[in-house]
Design an enzyme around this catalytic site. Structure first.
Site, PDB file in Angstrom:
ATOM      1  N   HIS A 130       3.753 -16.067  -7.232  1.00  0.00           N
ATOM      2  CA  HIS A 130       5.096 -16.057  -7.993  1.00  0.00           C
ATOM      3  C   HIS A 130       6.397 -16.495  -7.084  1.00  0.00           C
ATOM      4  O   HIS A 130       7.143 -17.045  -7.378  1.00  0.00           O
ATOM      5  CB  HIS A 130       5.032 -14.709  -8.691  1.00  0.00           C
ATOM      6  CG  HIS A 130       6.215 -14.573  -9.753  1.00  0.00           C
ATOM      7  ND1 HIS A 130       6.422 -15.217 -10.853  1.00  0.00           N
ATOM      8  CD2 HIS A 130       7.295 -13.654  -9.466  1.00  0.00           C
ATOM      9  CE1 HIS A 130       7.470 -14.852 -11.435  1.00  0.00           C
ATOM     10  NE2 HIS A 130       8.240 -13.934 -10.701  1.00  0.00           N
TER      11      HIS A 130
ATOM     12  N   ASP B 249       0.518 -17.394 -11.641  1.00  0.00           N
ATOM     13  CA  ASP B 249       0.918 -17.201 -10.457  1.00  0.00           C
ATOM     14  C   ASP B 249       0.885 -15.812  -9.642  1.00  0.00           C
ATOM     15  O   ASP B 249       1.440 -15.436  -8.665  1.00  0.00           O
ATOM     16  CB  ASP B 249       2.356 -17.445 -10.277  1.00  0.00           C
ATOM     17  CG  ASP B 249       3.389 -16.580 -11.136  1.00  0.00           C
ATOM     18  OD1 ASP B 249       3.068 -15.515 -11.426  1.00  0.00           O
ATOM     19  OD2 ASP B 249       4.415 -17.249 -11.563  1.00  0.00           O
TER      20      ASP B 249
ATOM     21  N   SER C   6      11.882 -17.196 -12.215  1.00  0.00           N
ATOM     22  CA  SER C   6      11.462 -15.780 -12.758  1.00  0.00           C
ATOM     23  C   SER C   6      12.199 -15.217 -13.829  1.00  0.00           C
ATOM     24  O   SER C   6      12.665 -16.087 -14.617  1.00  0.00           O
ATOM     25  CB  SER C   6      11.168 -14.635 -11.670  1.00  0.00           C
ATOM     26  OG  SER C   6      10.295 -13.717 -12.244  1.00  0.00           O
TER      27      SER C   6
END
Length: 527
Positions: free
Chosen positions: A413, A388, A181
């Protein structure tokens, strides 16, 4: 009847797994790996400057919202680029136990019920240890204060020191970095601003679910409504969206996740608002206004113009921070010139197959927004694209770098960090592949070789016979004991009128091989 036989088979299979005491498996040929988390992916400790007392403020369950507000709420200092806690006696520290892995493993180690919601890199760490990685030798973590900018000099200096330490601790081996991320933006900034160190110490970088061009829908609604890091009943014991909103409005890291206005989006993400307008004749009309990422900043300023926070008896203004926006724009400018240094390999894994917020709409034709300040209390609707659930696939793919490979994996995610498809990809890229039949933890292979089952039913009596064999292949060849060994297993269930009995024989063979033979029979009488 069949249930009893299943119990016998499961018991034998468990015994096969336990016939040798598992030993930690360490592969000395592996290159070291550094795991870098994303936003909110590091444990944060509040240190009392007056007495040195520490307490975990992220993540915690008991008193979570109160401690979050008193210890983590902060203001941005444009002169230093640092976000500083409102409490002048509080300093924020990231724990470095377990060579940095503690801070990014399970974010609340005290949590038992609902523990999955606070697991971060946990599953990946467990699997990598099975592959032969060793904490402090070839496996490390880098947690950081995620309130700060991704180019905050103190964070990057800590990261530089970390990679040099890992290089030396592993005997001069170059490092593989795996980021998740927003950690991808941190690593990209580090690669830009410390390219000499990156080239000297880094072998490869794998970015997972990185918002290289921002997370448009997610961040737009965050500015106006806050964000929640957990779903479902756990929210009742966690940080409120409002408390999170008041923190993030002063965090450069969030501004750096805004949609990049210069990226060639397939469809430009927009902020839409249904509003009531009056024409020159005084007649009202409901219109849908649309704002690009650059134009949206005006809306944020208006909508948050009256936003305040009460802290220690004082009302503190917290509008949309234009100074932070300027800082974030400079960060994006720096990252836009990033290049992967010679000799370093870059890989990109991104999530797909989930509806992901892209554009955001407030109000409706039936209930338009009358004042922009109302938007803080409106529920947004989204126009979604593939991604995602948090980062659009288009943004994650848009790294702007020379990549060895870009791979889309269906997944959520944060859940993508637990995906075994991702683990297989990483295992290959990290050169940690092994014989698929080999169990490195126990140093032997168990192969099923025979399975036969027959059933007979007559006059209310059911008889089932079963034969199953396994072959054990081990590097040990014990020449002193060549005698077969035999045991029996019996199970009965009076309520079902069923009984099962099995004979287990282990036949030693040459070259370290053994044959395990199970012969079982069960009988049941219909009631």
């Amino acid at each position: 009847m069949a249930v009893l036989l299943e119990d016998i088979i499961q018991s034998v299979e468990l015994w096969l797994k336990l016939i040798r005491k598992p030993q930690p498996y360490v592969d000395p040929n592996l290159d070291p790996v550094l795991l870098v988390p994303g936003i909110a992916g590091s444990i944060l400790q509040a240190v009392d400057a007056s007495n040195g007392r520490e307490e975990r403020v992220w993540v915690r369950i008991f008193g979570a919202d109160y401690k979050f507000r008193t210890k983590l709420w902060s203001r941005f200092d444009p002169s230093t680029g640092k976000t500083v806690s409102l409490d002048p006696k509080t300093n924020i520290r990231v724990p470095d136990e377990r060579y940095g892995l503690h801070a990014i493993d399970v974010l609340d180690p005290d949590m038992v019920i609902g523990r999955d919601c606070v697991c971060y890199y946990h599953d990946m760490i467990v699997d990598m240890i099975k592959w032969g990685f060793q904490e402090g030798k070839t496996l490390f973590g880098f947690g950081y204060d995620f309130r700060q900018s991704n180019r905050f000099h103190e964070t990057l200096e800590r990261l530089a020191a970390k990679v040099e330490f890992i290089y030396n601790a592993s005997g001069g081996k170059k490092i593989n970095i795996i980021s998740h991320s927003m950690g991808g933006l941190l690593v990209k900034c580090f690669m830009c601003l410390h390219s000499d160190i990156f080239e000297k110490y880094v072998k490869s970088w794998v970015a997972i679910a990185a918002p290289f061009q921002g997370a448009p829908g997610y961040v737009t609604s965050t500015f106006l409504n806050g964000m929640s890091f957990v779903d479902g009943w756990e929210q009742n014991f966690f940080i409120s969206k409002w408390s999170m909103h008041q923190l993030l409005i002063e965090c450069p890291s969030i501004y750096e996740l805004m949609a990049c206005p210069n990226f060639h989006w397939q469809h430009m993400p927009v902020l839409e608002i249904w509003r009531e307008k009056q024409d020159t004749d005084g007649d009202s009309h409901i219109v849908l206004e649309s704002f690009t990422p650059s134009e949206s900043t005006y809306i944020f300023q208006e909508a948050l113009s009256d936003n305040t926070v009460d802290y220690d008896g004082e009302s503190i203004p917290l509008p949309f921070n234009v100074e932070i926006l300027k800082w974030a724009n400079e960060t994006r400018k720096i990252m836009s010139s990033a290049k992967v240094p010679p000799g370093v390999k870059f890989y990109n894994i991104y999530g797909t197959n989930l509806e992901t917020p892209h554009s955001v709409c407030y109000g409706s034709e039936e209930m338009p927004v009358t004042e922009l300040q109302e938007m803080q209390f409106c529920l947004p609707t989204y126009v979604c694209v593939d991604g995602d659930g948090t980062v659009p696939a288009e943004s994650a793919r848009g790294d702007g770098l020379k990549a060895e490979a870009r791979v889309g994996v269906p997944g959520e995610h944060r859940g993508i960090l637990c995906d075994h498809h991702v683990f297989r990809i990483l295992k290959h890229w990290l050169n940690a592949d092994s014989d698929p039949y080999y169990n490195p933890l126990n140093d032997y292979v168990i192969l099923p070789t025979t399975f036969k089952m027959d059933s007979l039913q007559e006059k209310g009596v059911s008889v089932t016979s079963l034969k199953e064999e396994w072959e054990i292949i081990s590097p040990d060849d014990n020449e002193t004991d060549r005698k077969p060994c035999m045991g029996t297993i019996s199970l009965s269930d009076q309520s079902l009128g069923a009984e099962a009995r099995a004979t287990l024989i282990v036949h030693p063979q040459s070259e370290g091989k053994q044959q395990v033979q199970l012969n079982a029979i069960s009988v049941s009488v219909d009631a």
